[in-house]
Design a protein around this motif. Structure first.
Motif: not given
Length: 348
Positions: A141-147
């Motif tokens: 999961i790339d944290r930059r891409n949101g929920t």
């Protein structure tokens, strides 16, 4: 590496638990990619950080953007993943957990699902070719891409966990630590945990993440990536350390990556020393062997020479890493037997 030590560290069986696929692409594989895509005008110096060089964390993320331009089709991913697996095997790695964020590329028709399928195909091909390494995959999961994207990624990972014959074992949380907040990703991470996926989370990569780290440690994760600023000496807190110790959460520690990325000032200041002295489970890893111009044998030798560890200490460290893997007990037992079988030839 000098010759005698070189042989010991190369023949030492090793476990690699923190390896980002695109960051692990070697000089040789980059050559092949560059020859396929001369129109991009990309040079080698844009894809790796050489000996003695350093970059800010932000500059390190720019390097990945360049590599992503080179790796944008199923054909590229298959070649890259196969090469990376074989290179780790050649370096004496017997068990590898690769991680990567599924990407889609409209120009080449690559979908996120195809991305994961192609990595699984590479793992299976290497196994069929008799490459002496067990490989598992963590969907990142790339944290930059949101929920929303995080939840979609977990759903995909769950599907593959059930259909990949045990090859997809968990979720990695990564991406630029200066972007987003872990609280937005909690629903996705909890969902992953509930469905049986293991969690390896990049935590405390930068000093300003104490609140987020505290929150995510409550899940708790199955392993921590980096954990650079957990302990009080560097701006973390004793309560964070106590949580990690109480829950016995292993740390994935990447020496050269942290020094070249300038989150740690020098090797002798690396937090490996802090956790190792406590006797807490920690595993030496590469992070991005291509980008940081290293390999796992070098990382082991660096740890030994920096912190005065004997060959026997290093052997024990390598063997204990087996307990931190995300594969089931039967795989752990097979690996432990392999270590027993190999010890006489490593110490001859």
């Amino acid at each position: 590496m000098d010759n005698e030590a070189d042989i010991f560290y190369r023949t030492l069986p090793k476990v690699e638990l923190h390896a980002h696929l695109n960051g692990s692409v070697s000089f040789q594989t980059i050559e092949k990619l560059l020859s396929r895509k001369p129109h991009l005008n990309i040079e080698h110096s844009m894809t790796a950080i050489g000996k003695g060089q350093r970059r800010t964390l932000d500059e390190c993320f720019q390097v990945f953007k360049v590599i992503h331009q080179l790796v944008d089709s199923e054909e590229d991913i298959l070649m890259v993943a196969t090469d990376v697996i074989k290179e780790f095997a050649a370096d004496g790695v017997k068990y590898l957990e690769l991680r990567s964020t599924p990407r889609e590329e409209r120009n080449t028709g690559l979908t996120k699902k195809k991305y994961i399928e192609t990595i699984i195909k590479a793992i299976q091909q290497c196994k069929n070719d008799g490459v002496d390494i067990k490989v598992r995959f963590l969907v990142a999961i790339d944290r930059r891409n949101g929920t929303e994207v995080a939840i979609e990624t977990v759903k995909m990972a769950e599907e593959f966990m059930l259909s990949s014959d045990g090859l997809v074992v968990g979720i990695d949380l990564s991406g630029d630590p200066m972007v987003g907040h872990g609280k937005d990703l909690l629903p996705a991470l909890q969902k992953a945990k509930d469905c049986g996926l293991k969690l390896s989370l990049h935590l405390s990569e930068i000093p300003s993440q104490r609140e987020e780290t505290d929150l995510l440690l409550n899940l708790p994760p199955d392993r921590i990536g980096h954990g650079t600023f957990l302990h009080p000496d560097v701006g973390g807190s004793q309560s964070l350390v106590e949580k990690v110790l109480k829950k016995k959460i292993p740390l994935e520690l990447c020496l050269t990556s942290n020094v070249k990325g300038q989150t740690v000032p020098c090797y002798s200041n690396h937090h490996f020393k802090y956790w190792y002295k406590l006797g807490h489970p920690c595993v030496i890893c590469t992070d991005d062997k291509g980008v940081f111009s290293t390999d796992l044998s070098q990382e082991y030798q660096l740890a030994a020479s920096t912190f005065g560890l004997s060959h026997e200490d290093i052997w024990e460290h390598s063997q204990q890493a087996i307990d931190c893997i995300f594969a089931p007990d039967d795989v752990k037992q097979q690996l432990k037997q392999k270590w027993i079988d190999m010890k006489p030839q490593v110490f001859k």
